[in-house]
Design a protein around this motif. Structure first.
Motif, PDB file in Angstrom:
ATOM      1  N   HIS A 194     -38.670  73.344  22.984  1.00  0.00           N
ATOM      2  CA  HIS A 194     -38.208  74.549  22.290  1.00  0.00           C
ATOM      3  C   HIS A 194     -38.761  75.810  22.954  1.00  0.00           C
ATOM      4  CE1 HIS A 194     -36.414  76.618  18.837  1.00  0.00           C
ATOM      5  NE2 HIS A 194     -37.446  77.446  18.934  1.00  0.00           N
ATOM      6  N   GLU A 195     -40.052  75.844  23.181  1.00  0.00           N
ATOM      7  CA  GLU A 195     -40.662  77.027  23.776  1.00  0.00           C
ATOM      8  C   GLU A 195     -40.122  77.286  25.185  1.00  0.00           C
ATOM      9  OE1 GLU A 195     -42.170  74.415  22.573  1.00  0.00           O
ATOM     10  OE2 GLU A 195     -43.459  75.039  20.911  1.00  0.00           O
ATOM     11  N   ARG A 196     -39.945  76.215  25.938  1.00  0.00           N
ATOM     12  CA  ARG A 196     -39.448  76.373  27.314  1.00  0.00           C
ATOM     13  C   ARG A 196     -38.002  76.873  27.330  1.00  0.00           C
ATOM     14  NH1 ARG A 196     -42.279  73.007  31.064  1.00  0.00           N
ATOM     15  NH2 ARG A 196     -44.484  73.180  30.568  1.00  0.00           N
ATOM     16  N   LEU A 197     -37.188  76.398  26.395  1.00  0.00           N
ATOM     17  CA  LEU A 197     -35.791  76.839  26.353  1.00  0.00           C
ATOM     18  C   LEU A 197     -35.695  78.315  25.981  1.00  0.00           C
ATOM     19  CD1 LEU A 197     -34.214  73.707  24.658  1.00  0.00           C
ATOM     20  CD2 LEU A 197     -33.687  74.546  26.965  1.00  0.00           C
ATOM     21  N   VAL A 198     -36.455  78.747  24.985  1.00  0.00           N
ATOM     22  CA  VAL A 198     -36.442  80.162  24.607  1.00  0.00           C
ATOM     23  C   VAL A 198     -36.891  81.010  25.785  1.00  0.00           C
ATOM     24  CG1 VAL A 198     -37.478  81.892  23.094  1.00  0.00           C
ATOM     25  CG2 VAL A 198     -36.796  79.673  22.155  1.00  0.00           C
ATOM     26  N   GLU A 199     -37.945  80.579  26.461  1.00  0.00           N
ATOM     27  CA  GLU A 199     -38.448  81.335  27.611  1.00  0.00           C
ATOM     28  C   GLU A 199     -37.427  81.359  28.747  1.00  0.00           C
ATOM     29  OE1 GLU A 199     -40.764  83.828  29.684  1.00  0.00           O
ATOM     30  OE2 GLU A 199     -41.079  83.176  27.604  1.00  0.00           O
ATOM     31  N   ALA A 200     -36.707  80.256  28.921  1.00  0.00           N
ATOM     32  CA  ALA A 200     -35.689  80.198  29.974  1.00  0.00           C
ATOM     33  C   ALA A 200     -34.590  81.223  29.731  1.00  0.00           C
ATOM     34  CB  ALA A 200     -35.094  78.789  30.046  1.00  0.00           C
ATOM     35  N   TRP A 201     -34.124  81.331  28.489  1.00  0.00           N
ATOM     36  CA  TRP A 201     -33.089  82.322  28.173  1.00  0.00           C
ATOM     37  C   TRP A 201     -33.606  83.746  28.390  1.00  0.00           C
ATOM     38  CZ3 TRP A 201     -28.549  80.498  28.397  1.00  0.00           C
ATOM     39  CH2 TRP A 201     -28.200  79.267  27.826  1.00  0.00           C
ATOM     40  N   LYS A 202     -34.846  84.002  28.006  1.00  0.00           N
ATOM     41  CA  LYS A 202     -35.420  85.339  28.220  1.00  0.00           C
ATOM     42  C   LYS A 202     -35.461  85.672  29.703  1.00  0.00           C
ATOM     43  CE  LYS A 202     -38.472  85.521  24.148  1.00  0.00           C
ATOM     44  NZ  LYS A 202     -39.886  85.543  23.692  1.00  0.00           N
TER      45      LYS A 202
ATOM     46  N   ARG B 160     -25.754  80.826  46.020  1.00  0.00           N
ATOM     47  CA  ARG B 160     -26.086  81.957  45.140  1.00  0.00           C
ATOM     48  C   ARG B 160     -26.878  81.503  43.912  1.00  0.00           C
ATOM     49  NH1 ARG B 160     -22.904  86.616  45.882  1.00  0.00           N
ATOM     50  NH2 ARG B 160     -21.251  86.419  47.439  1.00  0.00           N
ATOM     51  N   ARG B 161     -27.505  80.348  43.990  1.00  0.00           N
ATOM     52  CA  ARG B 161     -28.116  79.783  42.788  1.00  0.00           C
ATOM     53  C   ARG B 161     -29.199  80.667  42.188  1.00  0.00           C
ATOM     54  NH1 ARG B 161     -29.702  77.284  47.242  1.00  0.00           N
ATOM     55  NH2 ARG B 161     -31.917  76.869  47.667  1.00  0.00           N
ATOM     56  N   ASP B 162     -29.862  81.497  42.993  1.00  0.00           N
ATOM     57  CA  ASP B 162     -30.885  82.391  42.448  1.00  0.00           C
ATOM     58  C   ASP B 162     -30.276  83.492  41.585  1.00  0.00           C
ATOM     59  OD1 ASP B 162     -32.860  80.941  43.663  1.00  0.00           O
ATOM     60  OD2 ASP B 162     -32.991  82.228  45.424  1.00  0.00           O
ATOM     61  N   GLU B 163     -28.965  83.689  41.708  1.00  0.00           N
ATOM     62  CA  GLU B 163     -28.281  84.725  40.933  1.00  0.00           C
ATOM     63  C   GLU B 163     -27.609  84.163  39.687  1.00  0.00           C
ATOM     64  OE1 GLU B 163     -25.576  86.884  43.508  1.00  0.00           O
ATOM     65  OE2 GLU B 163     -26.746  86.268  45.252  1.00  0.00           O
ATOM     66  N   LEU B 164     -27.702  82.833  39.495  1.00  0.00           N
ATOM     67  CA  LEU B 164     -26.957  82.180  38.417  1.00  0.00           C
ATOM     68  C   LEU B 164     -27.902  81.569  37.398  1.00  0.00           C
ATOM     69  CD1 LEU B 164     -24.293  80.296  40.563  1.00  0.00           C
ATOM     70  CD2 LEU B 164     -24.033  82.478  39.388  1.00  0.00           C
ATOM     71  N   PRO B 165     -27.636  81.763  36.114  1.00  0.00           N
ATOM     72  CA  PRO B 165     -28.465  81.112  35.091  1.00  0.00           C
ATOM     73  C   PRO B 165     -28.251  79.607  35.090  1.00  0.00           C
ATOM     74  CG  PRO B 165     -26.616  82.268  34.077  1.00  0.00           C
ATOM     75  CD  PRO B 165     -26.593  82.630  35.532  1.00  0.00           C
ATOM     76  N   SER B 166     -29.349  78.877  35.002  1.00  0.00           N
ATOM     77  CA  SER B 166     -29.336  77.419  34.891  1.00  0.00           C
ATOM     78  C   SER B 166     -30.484  77.041  33.977  1.00  0.00           C
ATOM     79  CB  SER B 166     -29.505  76.769  36.270  1.00  0.00           C
ATOM     80  OG  SER B 166     -29.605  75.367  36.155  1.00  0.00           O
ATOM     81  N   VAL B 167     -30.227  76.129  33.041  1.00  0.00           N
ATOM     82  CA  VAL B 167     -31.194  75.931  31.965  1.00  0.00           C
ATOM     83  C   VAL B 167     -31.919  74.595  32.036  1.00  0.00           C
ATOM     84  CG1 VAL B 167     -31.528  75.939  29.456  1.00  0.00           C
ATOM     85  CG2 VAL B 167     -29.835  77.460  30.490  1.00  0.00           C
ATOM     86  N   TYR B 168     -31.197  73.481  31.966  1.00  0.00           N
ATOM     87  CA  TYR B 168     -31.914  72.231  31.712  1.00  0.00           C
ATOM     88  C   TYR B 168     -31.199  71.031  32.307  1.00  0.00           C
ATOM     89  CZ  TYR B 168     -28.606  70.730  28.017  1.00  0.00           C
ATOM     90  OH  TYR B 168     -27.515  70.314  27.321  1.00  0.00           O
ATOM     91  N   GLY B 169     -31.903  69.895  32.296  1.00  0.00           N
ATOM     92  CA  GLY B 169     -31.350  68.624  32.723  1.00  0.00           C
ATOM     93  C   GLY B 169     -32.238  67.504  32.202  1.00  0.00           C
ATOM     94  N   ARG B 170     -31.790  66.250  32.384  1.00  0.00           N
ATOM     95  CA  ARG B 170     -32.569  65.112  31.900  1.00  0.00           C
ATOM     96  C   ARG B 170     -32.501  63.954  32.889  1.00  0.00           C
ATOM     97  NH1 ARG B 170     -29.571  62.653  27.782  1.00  0.00           N
ATOM     98  NH2 ARG B 170     -29.163  60.973  29.261  1.00  0.00           N
TER      99      ARG B 170
ATOM    100  N   ARG C 166     -27.779  77.354  21.240  1.00  0.00           N
ATOM    101  CA  ARG C 166     -27.429  78.716  20.833  1.00  0.00           C
ATOM    102  C   ARG C 166     -28.564  79.351  20.039  1.00  0.00           C
ATOM    103  NH1 ARG C 166     -22.854  80.457  16.419  1.00  0.00           N
ATOM    104  NH2 ARG C 166     -23.027  82.719  16.732  1.00  0.00           N
ATOM    105  N   GLU C 167     -29.202  78.555  19.169  1.00  0.00           N
ATOM    106  CA  GLU C 167     -30.327  79.069  18.396  1.00  0.00           C
ATOM    107  C   GLU C 167     -31.470  79.504  19.305  1.00  0.00           C
ATOM    108  OE1 GLU C 167     -33.721  77.355  15.319  1.00  0.00           O
ATOM    109  OE2 GLU C 167     -31.792  76.319  15.483  1.00  0.00           O
ATOM    110  N   THR C 168     -31.756  78.711  20.347  1.00  0.00           N
ATOM    111  CA  THR C 168     -32.838  79.096  21.264  1.00  0.00           C
ATOM    112  C   THR C 168     -32.480  80.371  22.018  1.00  0.00           C
ATOM    113  OG1 THR C 168     -32.013  77.677  23.067  1.00  0.00           O
ATOM    114  CG2 THR C 168     -33.604  76.710  21.537  1.00  0.00           C
ATOM    115  N   ALA C 169     -31.203  80.545  22.349  1.00  0.00           N
ATOM    116  CA  ALA C 169     -30.783  81.773  23.037  1.00  0.00           C
ATOM    117  C   ALA C 169     -30.918  82.984  22.117  1.00  0.00           C
ATOM    118  CB  ALA C 169     -29.346  81.632  23.526  1.00  0.00           C
TER     119      ALA C 169
ATOM    120  N   GLY D 123     -33.298  86.658  22.047  1.00  0.00           N
ATOM    121  CA  GLY D 123     -32.752  88.001  21.933  1.00  0.00           C
ATOM    122  C   GLY D 123     -31.349  88.172  22.449  1.00  0.00           C
ATOM    123  N   LEU D 124     -30.646  87.075  22.764  1.00  0.00           N
ATOM    124  CA  LEU D 124     -29.287  87.176  23.290  1.00  0.00           C
ATOM    125  C   LEU D 124     -28.270  87.218  22.156  1.00  0.00           C
ATOM    126  CD1 LEU D 124     -29.436  84.608  26.240  1.00  0.00           C
ATOM    127  CD2 LEU D 124     -29.790  87.082  26.319  1.00  0.00           C
TER     128      LEU D 124
END
Length: 395
Positions: free
Chosen positions: A157-165, A97-107, A197-200, A204-205
């Protein structure tokens, strides 16, 4: 890739603390304090070099997803030390169900020396990576002050904000809770979560801060609640899945796991399928699926095999170790010691030496795309809790 020495800014500690790096110094065993944020040096890269590394990172990420699919399809959870059938089923369901679940980042952690050879994957922390504040924020502001007009491999920063949106529609109603453990004495986890949290919020979250220890359980409702007794419907946790699923409240986590489709009551970020990528067993499975790949190192789960007899030596890594914990280096011809924990055995590819500093690259991925670079230096071959963060520029 070059290393340069430079004079630190006169008030560097106050500057980076104001930017969120509230842990700029590391206390050593002799009780001395030395810089963790180390701007007495920096690294420079060419643009073609960075573009080539971006391609490597995105290819490795695609290969890791294919390996995760293989693990689930073949039921190889025991190779990852996941022997609890309920947990294995939860991870598999999360993957499906990964397409239905939010996932943000890794390193990714990479071995790279800029001398013409390919970058080598050392591991992938896709569940709880830190050093994000210094990578996304502090080193960018350092560059703007020290090298105005320069560039950096850094769109974090830009990618994280866009990911949350992009992923906001996947979140349940109510606030998105951001949690870390109160056991974090340095403040690194706290500031990583605060930054995310700031990026989220910029996306707009509606968010709330919470510690893991403050999460409660409502027996009547059968739900997790925060310190104000509100249901925890979605939660970003800087807390490893192997702890979350096995703590005292682990059975409640699995019973209420929202893997999409409205089947549960709490949506955790990162999702449970990230356990497939943050486990060192992934390294051996990748080598099975892509033997001889130029960006991989030979790796095995059943012992060092030919690595013990030939080549430069090998490294034994606990499947779930972090910050270099439990990593052991073995020379050529050295037999693997008996250990209490399961390990992955990976060919030794010694970290490159720049003026006595051993360097590892941390390449960030946000929503399947390469997004930035961290550089850490250490005095020895293992990047451990005494490693130093060093900024970079594209020249």
């Amino acid at each position: 890739m070059r290393r340069h020495t430079i004079e630190p800014r006169p008030d560097w500690q106050r500057i980076v603390e104001a930017q969120g790096v509230i842990y700029p110094l590391t206390r050593y065993p002799d009780d001395s304090l030395r810089p963790y944020w180390d701007e007495s040096a920096y690294y420079s890269f060419t643009l073609p070099e960075v573009e080539a590394l971006e391609e490597v990172v995105e290819e490795l990420h695609t290969m890791c997803l294919a390996a995760a699919q293989h693990i689930v399809a073949e039921g190889r959870f025991a190779d990852l030390g996941i022997t609890d059938r309920r947990l294995a089923d939860a991870v598999a369901d999360s993957w499906h169900r990964r397409d239905e679940l939010p996932s943000v980042y890794g390193r990714f952690d990479l071995r790279y020396d800029g001398a013409g050879g390919p970058a080598k994957m050392l591991e992938y922390n896709a569940d709880t990576p830190t050093s994000l504040v210094e990578a996304a924020s502090a080193q960018w502001f350092w560059m703007e002050e020290r090298f105005p007009g320069a560039d950096q491999w850094n769109s974090l920063h830009e990618r994280l904000v866009e990911a949350w949106k992009k992923q906001a529609p996947l979140l349940p109603p109510g606030p998105l809770h951001f949690v870390h453990s109160e056991l974090d004495e340095l403040g690194e986890d706290l500031m990583t979560v605060a930054y995310l949290r700031e990026t989220a919020e910029q996306a707009g979250l509606h968010t709330e801060a919470l510690s893991v220890e403050s999460i409660g359980w409502d027996d009547i409702a059968g739900r997790f609640v925060d310190d104000k007794l509100r249901f925890v419907r979605s939660c970003f946790k800087l807390y490893p899945w192997e702890w979350l699923a096995t703590d005292d409240f682990g059975p409640h986590v699995l019973a209420t796991l929202d893997n999409g489709g409205g089947t549960g009551t709490t949506c955790w970020i990162e999702p449970a399928w990230k356990m497939l990528l943050s486990n060192k067993a992934l390294l051996a499975i990748l080598w099975e699926l892509y033997p001889g790949h130029p960006n991989l190192l030979p790796s095995y789960l059943d012992g060092p095999r030919e690595l013990a007899a030939n080549g430069p030596g090998y490294v034994s890594k606990p499947l779930l170790g972090r910050e270099g914990d439990g990593v052991m280096i073995h020379g050529p011809g050295e037999a693997a010691p008996v250990r209490d924990e399961r390990c992955c055995y990976q060919e030794l590819s010694a970290l490159p030496d720049f003026d006595g500093n051993r360097v590892v690259l941390g390449a960030w991925v946000v929503q399947d795309e390469a997004a930035g670079l961290s550089i850490r230096e250490s005095s020895g071959l293992v990047t451990d809790e005494y490693a130093r963060f060093v900024p970079h520029v594209i020249r």
